[in-house]
Design a protein around this motif. Structure first.
Motif, short mmCIF file in Angstrom:
data_model
loop_
_atom_site.label_atom_id
_atom_site.label_comp_id
_atom_site.label_asym_id
_atom_site.label_seq_id
_atom_site.Cartn_x
_atom_site.Cartn_y
_atom_site.Cartn_z
N VAL A 24 -34.87 15.75 -6.01
CA VAL A 24 -33.37 16.22 -6.21
C VAL A 24 -32.25 15.45 -5.56
O VAL A 24 -31.16 15.58 -6.15
N ALA A 27 -31.65 12.71 -8.07
CA ALA A 27 -30.81 13.57 -9.50
C ALA A 27 -29.28 13.46 -9.05
O ALA A 27 -28.61 13.25 -9.86
N ALA A 28 -29.14 14.21 -7.96
CA ALA A 28 -27.80 14.45 -7.46
C ALA A 28 -27.13 13.20 -7.37
O ALA A 28 -25.85 12.87 -7.77
N LEU A 31 -26.31 11.63 -10.86
CA LEU A 31 -25.36 12.62 -11.52
C LEU A 31 -23.70 12.59 -11.14
O LEU A 31 -22.74 12.55 -11.67
N THR A 40 -20.95 17.96 -11.29
CA THR A 40 -22.30 18.11 -10.92
C THR A 40 -22.71 19.18 -10.38
O THR A 40 -22.16 19.41 -9.00
N ILE A 45 -28.42 19.81 -11.40
CA ILE A 45 -29.23 18.96 -10.60
C ILE A 45 -30.59 19.34 -10.60
O ILE A 45 -31.45 18.51 -10.81
N THR A 48 -32.21 18.06 -13.79
CA THR A 48 -32.36 16.80 -13.98
C THR A 48 -33.62 16.44 -13.16
O THR A 48 -34.26 15.38 -13.48
N LYS A 63 -24.03 23.33 -2.45
CA LYS A 63 -23.93 21.91 -3.33
C LYS A 63 -23.21 21.09 -2.17
O LYS A 63 -23.93 19.59 -2.08
#
Length: 200
Positions: A24, A27-28, A31, A40, A45, A48, A63
Motif C-alpha cells: 500500500v 502504491a501510494a 501514484l 491519489t 491506492i 493499485t 489519506k
C-alpha cells in the motif's frame, strides 16, 4: 436433548500483514508521483496495491495519515550524531534530500492543506515524527550550550524551523538542483547563527 454448540474460537485480533503495508505504501508513493496528491485516492491506492478499501482503513484512518507514512516512514537511515555540528550537517542534508524526493514535492501542498483542517491528525503525525527529531536536536543543543560552544538564546525549535523552512523553500519554490551545495550553504548559515565561535 439439544446438541451443545461447539465453543467458538476467540479471535486473536487482526494481525497486520507487513507485506500489505509495504504494498500500500509503495502504491501510494507511485501514484503521488504519477497523479499528484489530489488525484491519489484511497480507492485508487487500494486497487493499485491489490487490497480492499477496508484493509487500507484498518491501517490508516485517512489519506493524509497514509501519505504521511509513505513519505516520511521514519527519521531516516542515518542515526543522530552525538556532535552538534555533525548533527546540524546531517539535518540540513536530510531536509534537502527529503524535499527533493519527487513524491514529497508532489504531495506537500495538498498534504499540508488536509492537515490544517484536522488539528488532531496534525498533532498525531507531528508527534509521530517531528517531535522525536526536535527532542534529539534539543539534547544536542543543550550539550553544546553547556560546553560553551552554542548560544543559549537560540532554541532547538527555532533551529529546526530554519532548517525545515529553508530546505522546503530551496527545493519546492526555488527548485534548486544542486542539493549538496544548498545543504552546505544552509548548514553554514545555521551554524554561524548558533555557534558562539567561528569554528563552524
Amino acid at each position: 436433548m439439544a446438541e451443545t454448540a461447539a465453543p467458538r474460537r476467540r479471535r486473536q485480533g487482526s494481525r497486520r500483514d507487513p507485506s500489505i503495508d509495504a504494498d500500500v505504501l509503495a502504491a501510494a508513493r507511485r501514484l503521488l508521483i504519477e497523479r499528484g496528491y489530489a488525484n491519489t485516492t484511497i480507492d485508487l491506492i487500494a486497487a493499485t496495491a491489490n487490497v480492499s478499501r477496508p484493509a487500507v482503513y484498518r491501517r490508516w484512518r485517512s489519506k493524509a495519515h497514509l501519505v504521511h507514512e509513505a513519505l516520511f516512514p521514519d527519521l531516516g537511515q542515518d542515526p543522530p550524531e552525538d556532535d552538534f555540528v555533525a548533527e546540524i550537517t546531517r539535518l540540513c542534508r536530510g531536509a534537502l534530500a527529503m524535499y527533493a524526493d519527487p513524491a514529497v514535492a508532489e504531495s506537500i501542498p495538498g498534504l499540508l492543506n488536509d492537515l490544517r483542517a484536522d488539528r488532531g491528525m496534525r498533532r498525531m503525525l507531528s508527534d509521530r515524527l517531528e517531535a522525536t527529531a526536535r527532542s534529539q536536536l534539543g539534547d544536542r543543543l543543550t550539550a553544546a550550550v553547556d560546553a560553551g560552544v552554542a548560544r543559549p538564546d537560540i532554541s532547538a525549535d527555532t533551529v529546526m524551523d530554519v532548517i525545515a523552512g529553508g530546505a522546503w523553500y530551496a527545493v519546492c519554490v526555488r527548485r534548486v538542483k544542486d542539493v549538496d551545495a544548498a545543504a552546505a550553504e544552509l548548514c553554514a548559515l545555521v551554524l554561524n547563527g548558533v555557534l558562539i565561535s567561528s569554528s563552524a
